[in-house]
Design an enzyme around this catalytic site. Structure first.
Site, PDB file in Angstrom:
ATOM      1  N   LYS A  76       0.863  -1.180   0.000  1.00  0.00           N
ATOM      2  CA  LYS A  76       0.000   0.000   0.000  1.00  0.00           C
ATOM      3  C   LYS A  76       0.902   1.234   0.000  1.00  0.00           C
ATOM      4  O   LYS A  76       1.922   1.252   0.683  1.00  0.00           O
ATOM      5  CB  LYS A  76      -0.901  -0.046   1.242  1.00  0.00           C
ATOM      6  N   SER A 151      -9.799   1.893   2.845  1.00  0.00           N
ATOM      7  CA  SER A 151      -8.891   2.638   1.994  1.00  0.00           C
ATOM      8  C   SER A 151      -7.858   1.761   1.276  1.00  0.00           C
ATOM      9  O   SER A 151      -7.254   2.218   0.313  1.00  0.00           O
ATOM     10  CB  SER A 151      -8.152   3.682   2.824  1.00  0.00           C
ATOM     11  N   SER A 175      -9.981  -0.488   7.011  1.00  0.00           N
ATOM     12  CA  SER A 175      -9.385  -0.377   5.675  1.00  0.00           C
ATOM     13  C   SER A 175      -8.697  -1.612   5.126  1.00  0.00           C
ATOM     14  O   SER A 175      -8.359  -1.645   3.947  1.00  0.00           O
ATOM     15  CB  SER A 175      -8.405   0.785   5.637  1.00  0.00           C
TER      16      SER A 175
HETATM   17  N1  GLN Z   1     -13.241   4.166   6.207  1.00  0.00           N
HETATM   18  C1  GLN Z   1     -12.678   4.627   7.437  1.00  0.00           C
HETATM   19  C2  GLN Z   1     -12.299   6.074   7.307  1.00  0.00           C
HETATM   20  O1  GLN Z   1     -12.566   6.639   6.316  1.00  0.00           O
HETATM   21  C3  GLN Z   1     -11.492   3.803   7.827  1.00  0.00           C
HETATM   22  C4  GLN Z   1     -10.296   4.056   7.000  1.00  0.00           C
HETATM   23  C5  GLN Z   1      -9.117   3.248   7.420  1.00  0.00           C
HETATM   24  O2  GLN Z   1      -9.260   2.215   8.066  1.00  0.00           O
HETATM   25  N2  GLN Z   1      -7.946   3.741   7.077  1.00  0.00           N
HETATM   26  O3  GLN Z   1     -11.744   6.671   8.176  1.00  0.00           O
END
Ligand code: GLN
Length: 485
Positions: A76, A151, A175
């Protein structure tokens, strides 16, 4: 070859069916040929990958190799990679070449893995659909008009499209698990502190955790073996001995106690998802587990608490991007204030700015007690709910997400409906607990994820429970329609 799991590819290398160089070349060609459909990679590191593959082949010739030697992986793009752009999918860091490797990157390099490149994601890991990336959205291999989740959407899509056998991800509120569910792969968020965060671009430091994403639990165990472990460079890293996560994969499930939280099967849950999750739980009963209803009464509060705490921490973490030290700098600033304002105004995208504003507001004098402190109290209540239930059952199961992969654009103009995506995942980050998402069925041709939650540092148990299910079913073997493997 592209349908082989990491474990199967390892056997192929061991037997000499192919070399790491051949394997790497094949994956690089596949990325080149297919990734324009998915946009899962931000950077492909062809030269470096071929050099690493050559070194792995040479090491293998001397017999000096571990389980991951010569196997391709991709990271990532929020893990720092020395000499390679590390963007966090933001214009702010589009020009940032990291001078050092994140701990997990160097650990995986030392284990002999070959880095194919850097994967697309939501900007600074903020999002659930991978639509907030500066490099454009990622598309789901199960339907390219659909989101892969976020994400870590690039990681999930790349594994699902067989562009890499494994990937790293990060999980602040879901994410790793949510995109794994939406793309039909397996993803593990370890216990907070199990995997080093050194060199991982911070979003919300008390919630962030790195983990593996691959097609099977066995593959995740192989990758976690190299990732996990104490790191003196991360002050939140747990001082515990390393474990061999593949060693515990063959424990029968007879006697396993599963808790099903009644709050997870509410009206907001898609009926098709609920049905598939219930079928999967029935499969576990066949494997010898017993099931009981449990209650996590503060489930509803996890979204409001998270969306105070995560932005608060983000507003502080992202203050380092000032146009001076690294990253984007605006053209012709007239003075220092103009430099700060325009560099940040032009460098950050809309969702990131929204979070910085919410976070700065929640932390400001007069609001701190009403919002931040309150959210911390709720966080403690959520953690206590889990501790009580996990005293009584071995694992908690439920859906990873309330629905399957949605269409691109469907939620991007409505942040609150996007935030609802994480209702089942982000409570684990608030509590610091580990969770794994595995493919457990399909509805309307789209994969459904089952989330399995365990006690602190129960990664080995979670991987075994997931592995036993994958030995008995073949949901993890399903391939998106039309995908050639
Ligand atoms: N979807 C969640 C957010 O927007 C979690 C994102 C993540 O785990 N990095 O914060």
């Amino acid at each position: 070859m592209f349908d082989k799991t990491l474990a199967e590819l390892a056997q192929g290398l061991e037997r000499g069916d192919f070399s790491s160089t051949e394997l790497t070349q094949a994956y690089l060609q596949r990325i080149n040929a297919l990734d324009s459909q998915y946009n899962s990679f931000i950077t492909v590191t062809e030269e470096q990958a071929l050099a690493q593959a050559k070194a792995a082949d040479e090491a293998r010739a001397t017999g000096n190799t571990g389980a991951l030697c010569g196997l391709p992986i991709a990271h990532k793009d929020l893990f720092c990679t020395q000499g390679v752009r590390t963007s966090s999918a933001s214009k702010m860091l589009d020009n940032f070449i990291s001078p050092y490797d994140a701990t997990i990157v160097s650990r995986l390099k030392n284990a002999g893995t070959v880095t194919l490149g850097k994967l697309n994601m939501d900007e600074f890991a903020m999002g659930s659909s991978n639509e907030s990336s500066f490099y454009g959205p990622v598309r789901n291999p199960w339907g390219t008009d659909r989101v892969p989740g976020g994400s870590s959407g690039g990681s999930a899509a790349a594994v699902a499209a067989r562009l890499t056998p494994a990937a790293t991800g990060s999980d602040t509120g879901g994410s790793i698990r949510q995109p794994a569910a939406l793309c039909g792969i397996t993803g593990l968020k370890p216990t907070y502190g199990r995997v080093s965060r050194y060199g991982m671009i911070a979003f919300a430091s008390s919630l962030d955790q790195a983990g593996p994403m691959a097609r099977t639990a066995e593959d995740c165990a192989m990758v976690l073996n190299a990732m996990a472990g104490f790191d003196p460079m991360d002050s939140t890293s747990a001082e515990r001995d390393s474990e061999d996560y593949t060693a515990g994969l063959n424990q029968p499930l007879a006697g396993l106690k599963i808790g099903l939280p009644k709050e997870y099967f509410s009206a907001a849950l898609d009926a098709g998802v609920a049905e598939q999750v219930r079928n999967a739980v029935a499969e576990f009963e066949k494997l010898g587990a017993s099931v009981k209803e449990v209650s996590l009464p503060n489930t509803e509060l996890c979204i409001p608490a998270y969306y105070i705490l995560a932005p608060a921490e983000a507003s502080s973490n992202l203050s380092r991007f000032d146009g001076v030290r690294y990253g984007y700098r605006c053209e012709n600033p007239v003075d220092l204030e103009d430099l700060y304002k325009r560099s940040r105004g032009e460098g950050f995208g809309t969702e990131v700015k929204r979070r910085i504003m919410v976070g700065a507001y929640a932390l400001s004098a007069g609001y701190y007690d009403a919002y931040y402190n309150k959210a911390q109290q709720i966080r403690r209540m959520i953690q206590q709910d889990f501790v009580a239930v996990l005293n009584d059952v071995d694992v908690i199961m439920g859906p990873t997400t309330p629905q399957t992969a949605f269409k691109l654009g469907e939620k991007s103009s409505d942040p609150v409906s996007m935030y609802m995506e994480d209702i089942f995942t982000l409570s684990l980050n608030l509590a610091g607990l580990p969770g794994i998402s595995i493919p457990c069925g399909q509805t309307n041709g789209l994969p459904v994820g089952l989330q399995i939650i365990g006690n602190y540092f129960a990664e080995s148990k979670l991987l075994n429970v997931a592995h036993q299910f994958q030995q008995a079913t073949d949901w993890h073997k399903q391939t998106p329609a039309g995908l050639e493997v």
